[in-house]
Design a protein around this motif. Structure first.
Motif, PDB file in Angstrom:
ATOM      1  N   ARG A 145       0.748  -1.284   0.134  1.00 60.99           N
ATOM      2  CA  ARG A 145       0.086   0.079   0.201  1.00 60.99           C
ATOM      3  C   ARG A 145       1.012   1.395  -0.050  1.00 60.99           C
ATOM      4  O   ARG A 145       0.345   2.208  -0.565  1.00 60.99           O
ATOM      5  N   ALA A 146       2.232   1.260   0.671  1.00 57.67           N
ATOM      6  CA  ALA A 146       2.987   2.319   0.916  1.00 57.67           C
ATOM      7  C   ALA A 146       3.593   2.608  -0.633  1.00 57.67           C
ATOM      8  O   ALA A 146       4.489   3.687  -0.701  1.00 57.67           O
ATOM      9  N   ALA A 147       3.791   1.580  -1.332  1.00 54.58           N
ATOM     10  CA  ALA A 147       4.455   1.746  -2.701  1.00 54.58           C
ATOM     11  C   ALA A 147       3.741   1.306  -3.849  1.00 54.58           C
ATOM     12  O   ALA A 147       3.722   0.297  -4.400  1.00 54.58           O
ATOM     13  N   PRO A 148       2.525   2.071  -4.176  1.00 51.66           N
ATOM     14  CA  PRO A 148       1.576   1.784  -5.021  1.00 51.66           C
ATOM     15  C   PRO A 148       1.852   1.487  -6.280  1.00 51.66           C
ATOM     16  O   PRO A 148       1.477   0.522  -6.988  1.00 51.66           O
ATOM     17  N   GLU A 149       2.949   2.062  -6.795  1.00 51.70           N
ATOM     18  CA  GLU A 149       3.220   2.167  -8.171  1.00 51.70           C
ATOM     19  C   GLU A 149       4.373   1.030  -8.588  1.00 51.70           C
ATOM     20  O   GLU A 149       4.772   0.609  -9.593  1.00 51.70           O
ATOM     21  N   GLU A 150       5.046   0.555  -7.311  1.00 51.41           N
ATOM     22  CA  GLU A 150       6.231  -0.632  -7.635  1.00 51.41           C
ATOM     23  C   GLU A 150       5.414  -1.751  -8.095  1.00 51.41           C
ATOM     24  O   GLU A 150       4.363  -1.901  -7.746  1.00 51.41           O
ATOM     25  N   GLU A 151       6.044  -2.699  -8.800  1.00 48.42           N
ATOM     26  CA  GLU A 151       5.614  -4.098  -9.262  1.00 48.42           C
ATOM     27  C   GLU A 151       5.881  -5.161  -8.287  1.00 48.42           C
ATOM     28  O   GLU A 151       7.182  -5.018  -8.035  1.00 48.42           O
ATOM     29  N   SER A 152       5.120  -6.226  -8.234  1.00 51.66           N
ATOM     30  CA  SER A 152       5.355  -7.100  -7.371  1.00 51.66           C
ATOM     31  C   SER A 152       4.739  -8.315  -8.055  1.00 51.66           C
ATOM     32  O   SER A 152       3.915  -8.353  -8.944  1.00 51.66           O
ATOM     33  N   THR A 153       5.276  -9.578  -7.446  1.00 45.42           N
ATOM     34  CA  THR A 153       4.798 -10.868  -7.855  1.00 45.42           C
ATOM     35  C   THR A 153       4.051 -11.192  -6.638  1.00 45.42           C
ATOM     36  O   THR A 153       4.709 -11.065  -5.394  1.00 45.42           O
ATOM     37  N   ALA A 154       2.830 -11.610  -6.586  1.00 46.17           N
ATOM     38  CA  ALA A 154       1.847 -12.070  -5.371  1.00 46.17           C
ATOM     39  C   ALA A 154       1.369 -13.148  -5.644  1.00 46.17           C
ATOM     40  O   ALA A 154       0.990 -13.759  -6.613  1.00 46.17           O
ATOM     41  N   LEU A 155       1.279 -13.793  -4.396  1.00 46.49           N
ATOM     42  CA  LEU A 155       0.421 -15.154  -4.253  1.00 46.49           C
ATOM     43  C   LEU A 155      -0.818 -14.912  -3.643  1.00 46.49           C
ATOM     44  O   LEU A 155      -0.697 -14.398  -2.366  1.00 46.49           O
ATOM     45  N   VAL A 156      -1.851 -15.138  -4.001  1.00 44.57           N
ATOM     46  CA  VAL A 156      -3.291 -14.691  -3.461  1.00 44.57           C
ATOM     47  C   VAL A 156      -3.998 -16.128  -3.140  1.00 44.57           C
ATOM     48  O   VAL A 156      -3.913 -17.190  -4.055  1.00 44.57           O
ATOM     49  N   SER A 157      -4.226 -16.022  -1.944  1.00 43.34           N
ATOM     50  CA  SER A 157      -4.834 -17.369  -1.310  1.00 43.34           C
ATOM     51  C   SER A 157      -6.429 -17.011  -1.330  1.00 43.34           C
ATOM     52  O   SER A 157      -6.780 -16.040  -0.516  1.00 43.34           O
ATOM     53  N   PHE A 158      -7.247 -17.877  -1.834  1.00 39.40           N
ATOM     54  CA  PHE A 158      -8.727 -17.712  -1.598  1.00 39.40           C
ATOM     55  C   PHE A 158      -9.318 -18.154  -0.139  1.00 39.40           C
ATOM     56  O   PHE A 158      -8.743 -19.299   0.276  1.00 39.40           O
ATOM     57  N   LYS A 159     -10.291 -17.602   0.248  1.00 39.59           N
ATOM     58  CA  LYS A 159     -11.075 -18.448   1.539  1.00 39.59           C
ATOM     59  C   LYS A 159     -11.579 -19.539   1.385  1.00 39.59           C
ATOM     60  O   LYS A 159     -11.772 -20.559   2.169  1.00 39.59           O
ATOM     61  N   GLY A 160     -11.926 -20.094  -0.073  1.00 33.53           N
ATOM     62  CA  GLY A 160     -12.551 -21.381  -0.255  1.00 33.53           C
ATOM     63  C   GLY A 160     -11.963 -21.665  -1.372  1.00 33.53           C
ATOM     64  O   GLY A 160     -11.143 -21.188  -2.111  1.00 33.53           O
ATOM     65  N   GLY A 186       2.026  -7.427 -10.910  1.00 31.79           N
ATOM     66  CA  GLY A 186       1.414  -6.475 -11.406  1.00 31.79           C
ATOM     67  C   GLY A 186       1.848  -5.302 -10.281  1.00 31.79           C
ATOM     68  O   GLY A 186       2.637  -5.258  -9.515  1.00 31.79           O
ATOM     69  N   ARG A 187       1.074  -3.938 -10.721  1.00 29.34           N
ATOM     70  CA  ARG A 187       1.526  -2.941  -9.641  1.00 29.34           C
ATOM     71  C   ARG A 187       0.658  -3.045  -8.196  1.00 29.34           C
ATOM     72  O   ARG A 187      -0.353  -3.936  -8.115  1.00 29.34           O
ATOM     73  N   ASN A 188       1.834  -2.606  -7.274  1.00 30.59           N
ATOM     74  CA  ASN A 188       0.864  -3.020  -5.968  1.00 30.59           C
ATOM     75  C   ASN A 188      -0.231  -2.551  -5.743  1.00 30.59           C
ATOM     76  O   ASN A 188      -0.930  -3.172  -5.169  1.00 30.59           O
ATOM     77  N   LYS A 189      -0.521  -1.399  -6.200  1.00 30.70           N
ATOM     78  CA  LYS A 189      -2.211  -0.833  -5.861  1.00 30.70           C
ATOM     79  C   LYS A 189      -3.219  -1.770  -6.550  1.00 30.70           C
ATOM     80  O   LYS A 189      -4.251  -1.761  -6.266  1.00 30.70           O
ATOM     81  N   ASP A 190      -2.674  -2.501  -7.809  1.00 33.94           N
ATOM     82  CA  ASP A 190      -3.723  -3.071  -8.241  1.00 33.94           C
ATOM     83  C   ASP A 190      -3.913  -4.592  -7.481  1.00 33.94           C
ATOM     84  O   ASP A 190      -4.962  -5.310  -7.352  1.00 33.94           O
ATOM     85  N   ILE A 191      -2.870  -4.870  -7.025  1.00 33.93           N
ATOM     86  CA  ILE A 191      -2.798  -6.153  -6.371  1.00 33.93           C
ATOM     87  C   ILE A 191      -3.419  -6.021  -4.855  1.00 33.93           C
ATOM     88  O   ILE A 191      -4.278  -6.815  -4.492  1.00 33.93           O
ATOM     89  N   VAL A 192      -3.253  -4.589  -4.120  1.00 37.09           N
ATOM     90  CA  VAL A 192      -4.017  -4.553  -3.002  1.00 37.09           C
ATOM     91  C   VAL A 192      -5.459  -4.477  -3.199  1.00 37.09           C
ATOM     92  O   VAL A 192      -6.347  -5.086  -2.511  1.00 37.09           O
ATOM     93  N   ALA A 193      -5.950  -4.059  -4.493  1.00 33.10           N
ATOM     94  CA  ALA A 193      -7.417  -3.916  -4.882  1.00 33.10           C
ATOM     95  C   ALA A 193      -7.927  -5.507  -4.750  1.00 33.10           C
ATOM     96  O   ALA A 193      -8.981  -5.638  -4.245  1.00 33.10           O
ATOM     97  N   VAL A 194      -7.079  -6.458  -5.356  1.00 33.12           N
ATOM     98  CA  VAL A 194      -7.345  -7.862  -5.275  1.00 33.12           C
ATOM     99  C   VAL A 194      -7.665  -8.293  -3.614  1.00 33.12           C
ATOM    100  O   VAL A 194      -8.506  -9.079  -3.208  1.00 33.12           O
ATOM    101  N   ALA A 195      -6.709  -7.881  -2.946  1.00 29.43           N
ATOM    102  CA  ALA A 195      -6.743  -8.198  -1.340  1.00 29.43           C
ATOM    103  C   ALA A 195      -7.833  -7.660  -0.798  1.00 29.43           C
ATOM    104  O   ALA A 195      -8.474  -8.231   0.362  1.00 29.43           O
ATOM    105  N   GLY A 196      -8.542  -6.533  -1.286  1.00 26.41           N
ATOM    106  CA  GLY A 196      -9.700  -6.205  -0.769  1.00 26.41           C
ATOM    107  C   GLY A 196     -10.912  -6.876  -0.957  1.00 26.41           C
ATOM    108  O   GLY A 196     -11.898  -6.637  -0.230  1.00 26.41           O
ATOM    109  N   ASN A 197     -10.906  -7.927  -1.783  1.00 27.02           N
ATOM    110  CA  ASN A 197     -12.092  -8.706  -2.092  1.00 27.02           C
ATOM    111  C   ASN A 197     -12.382  -9.652  -0.651  1.00 27.02           C
ATOM    112  O   ASN A 197     -11.513 -10.248  -0.417  1.00 27.02           O
TER     113      ASN A 197
END
Lengths: 315, 236
Positions: free
Chosen positions: B59-74, B198-209
């Motif tokens: 969140r503090a570096a929204p324009e940086e790019e990262s590789t992220a692993l997203v885990s779903f609740k189910g 992708g960009r951190n801000k786009d990844i953070v948006a997914v995390a908000g789901n």
């Protein structure tokens, strides 16, 4: 691409920086190799190509793995020195029941940094081989992207390694054991090819010998000048049995092979010079037989030989 | 690229070449000190806490790019995954499935460059059905082979006990795969996590789901687990 390379280089730097003057000691292959397995490389009825590998560790094996950062990879490797590899990549789909698994990539193979661009390996590994349970069948299934080739050499190997980070780019191979070697006459696609890794002590021509079936590969190492490996097999109907032995590619290492009947008489043998694979045959009546693999001169405890008694019908 | 960065890069490349020069020469790969150790893996709670910290850093570096692993609740079906990830400036690189019977069966799909999420999921689904059937056929074949061996072996055969164990074991695997097939037939492809870039801000948006349980940055932190966090309760 650049970010991945940078991350990898950082990992290597960390690795090298952390291992000043290390004492290298490879794990012996019998401490991580599955006791037995099966390879099926095939095209299904829908024309999709697959590699299906099965592995079974016996109680008392896989002692090399610890809970820290060990890895184990089971590899289907396609020979491509002549541009005939039956597969060079996966379509993407894979499944296994190994713990904490991953599908390896070809990224560094293609750049010859790790792996070999002429030997395409389709690999499923585990980040936690210490969690492999003995006496459970493990499998890996990977869908392959077909090439234009109708067939190619292939080999099946297991690789022990370790990781410095939870990423595919950080798994480094440490030791490799070949269970099914590249061999003329045995090309992919090929189904129902079983293998077994030697189980010591197999040094005497009696009940200690490792059981093998006709058309199965046996793999092991000669660990000293006096080490001998005995395998035994049955012939259920009189037939010609052919024998292949793949030996280390080193002319200073000369492994020979004798085949005995149950009475202890030699019925076939292969005694070529060092670095030469053995190939011979014998017409054998119904009975129980022993194969003895031994060093005529030289040995290498880290490089396997592979022995195969087989018939033309693979039956 | 700045000259300083170029020189650093060249230096690192040289170091890498030297390292792998040793790898190639050894023929066995680079080995390690017998006393090599890494920190123990994180517990689930530690992993979740770490994920929260990493998300805050993203969140503090929204324009940086990262590789992220997203885990779903189910376990999520194709429609959910498409709706979550399409029309976002994110590249999905891997997707993951799992089935827990007597053992845990895990796998995934490596998304091809340029492949849309929808196309990847359709290909994943098709391969899943065929792959499971093939595995059932293999396990069945192995079981019959072992049954023949066990039936024909002498009671005092030195490998008689091992062969019986192997036969018992393959029956467990076969049963698991048949159950997985029933599950997929009833529920379709079920995904429990994805890896994306992708960009951190786009990844953070997914995390908000609300359906995501954790978003973790893929880094060289050796304390993390390796695949997305499996949903609690297994396949429901």
């Amino acid at each position: 691409m650049w970010k991945r390379l940078s991350a990898y280089l950082v990992a290597i730097t960390m690795l090298v920086g952390s291992t000043a003057a290390p004492a290298f000691a490879y794990d012996p292959p019998e401490t991580y190799s599955p006791w037995q397995g099966e390879s099926d490389i095939y095209a299904d009825a829908n024309g999709k190509h697959w590699t299906h590998q099965m592995m079974y560790w016996r109680a008392g094996s896989k002692v090399a793995f610890d809970a820290a950062n060990d890895t184990y990879e089971h590899q289907t490797v396609f020979y491509n020195y002549d541009n005939t590899a039956w597969a060079v990549e996966s379509t993407g789909w894979w499944q296994t029941d190994m713990p904490d698994p991953y599908q390896d990539t070809q990224w560094l193979n293609d750049t010859n940094v790790a792996g070999n661009p002429n030997e395409y390996d389709i690999t499923v590994g585990t980040f936690d081989p210490d969690l492999l349970v003995a006496e459970q069948w493990y499998y890996s299934e990977v869908e392959l992207k077909p090439t234009s080739s109708a067939s190619s050499f292939y080999k099946i190997s297991g690789q022990s390694g370790y990781t410095t980070c939870p990423s595919l780019w950080c798994v480094l191979g440490e030791g490799t054991a070949i269970y099914i070697p590249y061999k003329t006459g045995f090309t992919a696609p090929e189904r129902n090819r079983n293998f077994k890794y030697e189980w010591e002590s197999n040094n005497t021509m009696d009940a200690a010998a490792d059981g093998i079936y006709v058309n199965d590969w046996g793999s092991g190492t000669i660990s000293s000048a006096t080490d001998v490996d005995y395998w035994d097999f049955n012939v259920y109907y009189a037939q010609t049995i052919k024998f292949l032995m793949n030996v280390p590619d080193n002319t200073s290492i000369d492994y020979d092979v004798n085949v005995y009947n149950d009475a202890g008489a030699i019925v076939a043998q292969g005694h070529l010079n060092g670095g030469q694979d053995e190939s011979f045959s014998a017409y054998l009546p119904v009975g129980h037989y022993y194969i003895k693999v031994y060093s005529y001169s030289g040995y290498d405890a880290n490089i396997q030989y592979q022995i195969l008694p087989y018939n033309d019908c693979n039956c | 690229m700045r000259k300083g960065n170029l020189m650093l890069s060249v230096g690192l490349l040289a170091l890498c070449s030297l390292t792998f020069g040793a790898v190639m020469l050894s023929g066995q790969g680079l080995s390690r000190a017998a006393t090599w150790t890494t920190p123990a893996k994180m517990s689930l709670n530690e992993r979740m806490e770490n994920a929260t910290a990493e998300l805050n850093a993203m969140r503090a570096a929204p324009e940086e790019e990262s590789t992220a692993l997203v885990s779903f609740k189910g376990f999520k079906n194709k429609d959910f995954v498409v709706s979550l990830l399409q029309n976002r400036n994110l590249r999905v690189t891997r997707m993951y499935h799992s089935y827990t019977g007597s053992h845990t069966h895990m796998g995934g799909y490596v998304v091809k460059d340029g492949q849309s999420v929808g196309d990847a999921l359709n290909a994943y689904d098709a391969s899943m059905k065929t792959g499971i059937q093939n595995q059932i056929d293999m396990a069945n074949k192995k079981m019959k082979q072992l049954e023949t061996i066990v039936a024909n072996q002498a009671p005092d055969d030195k490998e008689a006990l091992e062969n019986q164990k192997a036969l018992n074991a393959i029956k467990v695997t076969l049963n698991d795969l048949q159950q997985q097939q029933s599950y997929v037939s009833a529920n379709g492809l079920q995904v429990y996590g994805v890896q994306l870039i992708g960009r951190n801000k786009d990844i953070v948006a997914v995390a908000g789901n609300a359906a995501t349980t954790a978003v973790e940055k893929v880094t060289n932190n050796s304390k993390k687990g390796w695949n997305p966090i499996l949903p609690a309760g297994g396949n429901q």
